[in-house]
Design an enzyme around this catalytic site. Structure first.
Site, PDB file in Angstrom:
ATOM      1  N   ARG A 241      12.666 -11.383   4.537  1.00 35.94           N
ATOM      2  CA  ARG A 241      13.344 -10.081   4.442  1.00 35.94           C
ATOM      3  C   ARG A 241      14.732 -10.108   5.086  1.00 35.94           C
ATOM      4  O   ARG A 241      15.631  -9.386   4.626  1.00 35.94           O
ATOM      5  CB  ARG A 241      12.489  -9.001   5.091  1.00 35.94           C
ATOM      6  CG  ARG A 241      11.400  -8.510   4.161  1.00 35.94           C
ATOM      7  CD  ARG A 241      10.601  -7.427   4.823  1.00 35.94           C
ATOM      8  NE  ARG A 241       9.768  -6.745   3.849  1.00 35.94           N
ATOM      9  CZ  ARG A 241       8.621  -6.143   4.165  1.00 35.94           C
ATOM     10  NH1 ARG A 241       8.182  -6.141   5.403  1.00 35.94           N
ATOM     11  NH2 ARG A 241       7.928  -5.531   3.230  1.00 35.94           N
TER      12      ARG A 241
ATOM     13  N   LYS B 156      -8.308  -4.445   0.192  1.00 35.75           N
ATOM     14  CA  LYS B 156      -8.892  -3.125  -0.067  1.00 35.75           C
ATOM     15  C   LYS B 156      -8.525  -2.560  -1.426  1.00 35.75           C
ATOM     16  O   LYS B 156      -7.364  -2.411  -1.753  1.00 35.75           O
ATOM     17  CB  LYS B 156      -8.394  -2.146   0.986  1.00 35.75           C
ATOM     18  CG  LYS B 156      -8.986  -2.367   2.352  1.00 35.75           C
ATOM     19  CD  LYS B 156      -8.536  -1.231   3.228  1.00 35.75           C
ATOM     20  CE  LYS B 156      -9.037  -1.393   4.647  1.00 35.75           C
ATOM     21  NZ  LYS B 156      -8.265  -0.515   5.530  1.00 35.75           N
TER      22      LYS B 156
ATOM     23  N   GLY C 299       4.943  -8.162   0.265  1.00 35.38           N
ATOM     24  CA  GLY C 299       3.865  -8.224   1.244  1.00 35.38           C
ATOM     25  C   GLY C 299       3.241  -9.600   1.382  1.00 35.38           C
ATOM     26  O   GLY C 299       3.926 -10.612   1.475  1.00 35.38           O
TER      27      GLY C 299
ATOM     28  N   GLY D 139       4.218  -2.287  -0.619  1.00 39.36           N
ATOM     29  CA  GLY D 139       3.868  -0.876  -0.836  1.00 39.36           C
ATOM     30  C   GLY D 139       4.842  -0.195  -1.777  1.00 39.36           C
ATOM     31  O   GLY D 139       4.451   0.561  -2.673  1.00 39.36           O
TER      32      GLY D 139
END
Ligand code: 3PG
Ligand code: MG
Length: 395
Positions: A34, A199, A352, A376
């Site tokens: 990043r 998840k 991510g 996200g």
């Protein structure tokens, strides 16, 4: 959206919101992706004679000063990458920030301390956020939004400050949005999406939306076990979200109704415990022993997923296929990455953990059309949501 070319920055103080949220091991940056992605915009502004004030967050210190989340190591790395000193302010909008910014000459750059040390940054109260935004905006004359990974957050530095200053999108945000637009507007087909990660509850919105857009959806990682269970199979001690079973059954029905090919693992590496050196065997996905947990997709699934990617023209991939941090359970994630590299589709890695996995597994970043800096943010974009940070830049 205005871009850097629409701003006259020479001799002016420009506040750049970047996403410098990198993983740290103590004070050591373990993946500087990043920071590297933030360099072109900052360099361009410096070359054009701006006084650049960079602001960013690190982790989730929740409105309190906490040295574990200091951006100091990031300032040092940014300086190495820019090839010039980065002045570091030890607070966000206090005395240090003001004096550091005042001392900047044209072509010099400063980084403010972690925005999330200030409760106003993330406050849900518009007035509290607005008050902090005004202090931040007071440090500069112009604003550049370049923190793509945070554009889905309705935070002061992302959403409120661009309303207070003449603003433009930085090159990273422009590039990220261009890629995502390509995925959402008429992607070349077959369009295949690969989703993984722990998840399923994090991905409900995006799955619902993707089922109306894609030709194939490949599901691996921890979330696959909730799908297997929803099909009536026992998953042993694998990750399972019982409370999502109805949702997931709905997705299975919806995929069948729409003719979307939903592809699940056919075999898994079933381990006796969650550990790097855990004893494990390859088992059928429909026969996971009660005392085992699946930590990666198995060899037949690697081949199956590679075959389902081979003729793809467009691929979006988000989320690892297994616990790639453990060498023994990184094979599935590696296989998906290699299938993407081998093909000639337009391939997007959705930020991510999947972006981190590409670098950790030492795969060539050039093998992909685009590696996003926002996990996200890219998922929410593909879900069709309005992203506060992009909306603020459009106005
Ligand atoms: C990220 O790491 O995805 C971005 O930097 C946003 O961070 P957050 O999820 O803590 O808001
Ligand atoms: Mg390729």
């Amino acid at each position: 959206m205005r871009t850097l070319d629409d701003l006259d920055v020479k001799g002016r103080r420009v506040l750049v919101r970047a996403d410098l949220n990198v993983p740290l091991d103590g004070e050591t940056i373990t993946d500087d992706g990043r920071i590297r992605a933030s360099v072109p915009t900052i360099s361009t502004l410096l070359e054009r004679g701006a006084k650049v004030v960079v602001c960013a967050h690190l982790g989730r210190p929740k409105g309190k000063v906490n040295p574990e989340y200091s951006l100091a190591p990031v300032a040092a790395r940014l300086g190495e990458l820019l090839g010039q000193d980065v002045a570091f302010a030890s607070d966000v909008v206090g005395d240090s920030a003001r004096s550091t910014v005042e001392a900047l000459q044209d072509g010099q750059v400063a980084l403010l301390e972690n925005l999330r040390y200030e409760p106003g940054e993330e406050s849900k109260d518009d007035a509290v956020r607005g008050e902090f935004a005004a202090r931040l905006a007071g440090l500069a004359e112009l604003y550049v939004g370049d923190g793509f990974g945070a554009v889905h957050r309705r935070h002061a530095s992302v959403y409120d400050v661009p309303r207070l200053l003449p603003h433009a999108a930085g090159g990273l945000v422009v590039a990220e949005v261009e890629v995502l637009r390509k995925l959402t507007k008429s992607p070349e087909r077959p369009y295949v999406v690969v989703l993984g990660g722990a998840k399923v509850s994090d991905k409900l919105g995006v799955i619902a939306n993707l089922l109306t857009k894609v030709d194939r959806l490949l599901i691996g990682g921890g979330m696959a076990y909730t799908f297997l269970k929803a099909q009536g199979h026992e998953v042993g001690r694998s990750l399972l979200q019982e409370d999502q079973l109805d949702q997931v059954r709905g997705f299975l029905d919806e995929a069948a109704r729409r003719g979307v090919e939903l592809v699940l693992p056919v075999d898994v590496l079933a381990a006796v415990t969650f550990a790097a050196d855990a004893e494990h065997d390859v088992v059928e996905a429909t026969a996971i022993p009660a005392d085992r947990e699946g930590l990666d997709i198995g060899p037949k699934t690697r081949e199956l997923f590679a075959a389902k990617l081979a003729d793809a023209r467009t691929v979006f991939w988000n989320g690892p296929m297994g616990v790639f941090e453990f060498e023994a359970f990184s094979g599935g994630t590696r296989a998906v990455a290699e299938a993407l590299i081998a093909g000639d589709a337009f391939t997007v890695v959705g930020g991510g953990d999947s972006a981190a996995a590409v670098r950790k597994l030492e795969l060539s970043e050039d093998g992909f059309s685009h590696i996003s800096t926002g996990g996200g943010a890219s998922l929410e974009y593909l879900e069709g949501k309005t992203l506060p940070g992009l909306a603020a830049l459009e106005d």
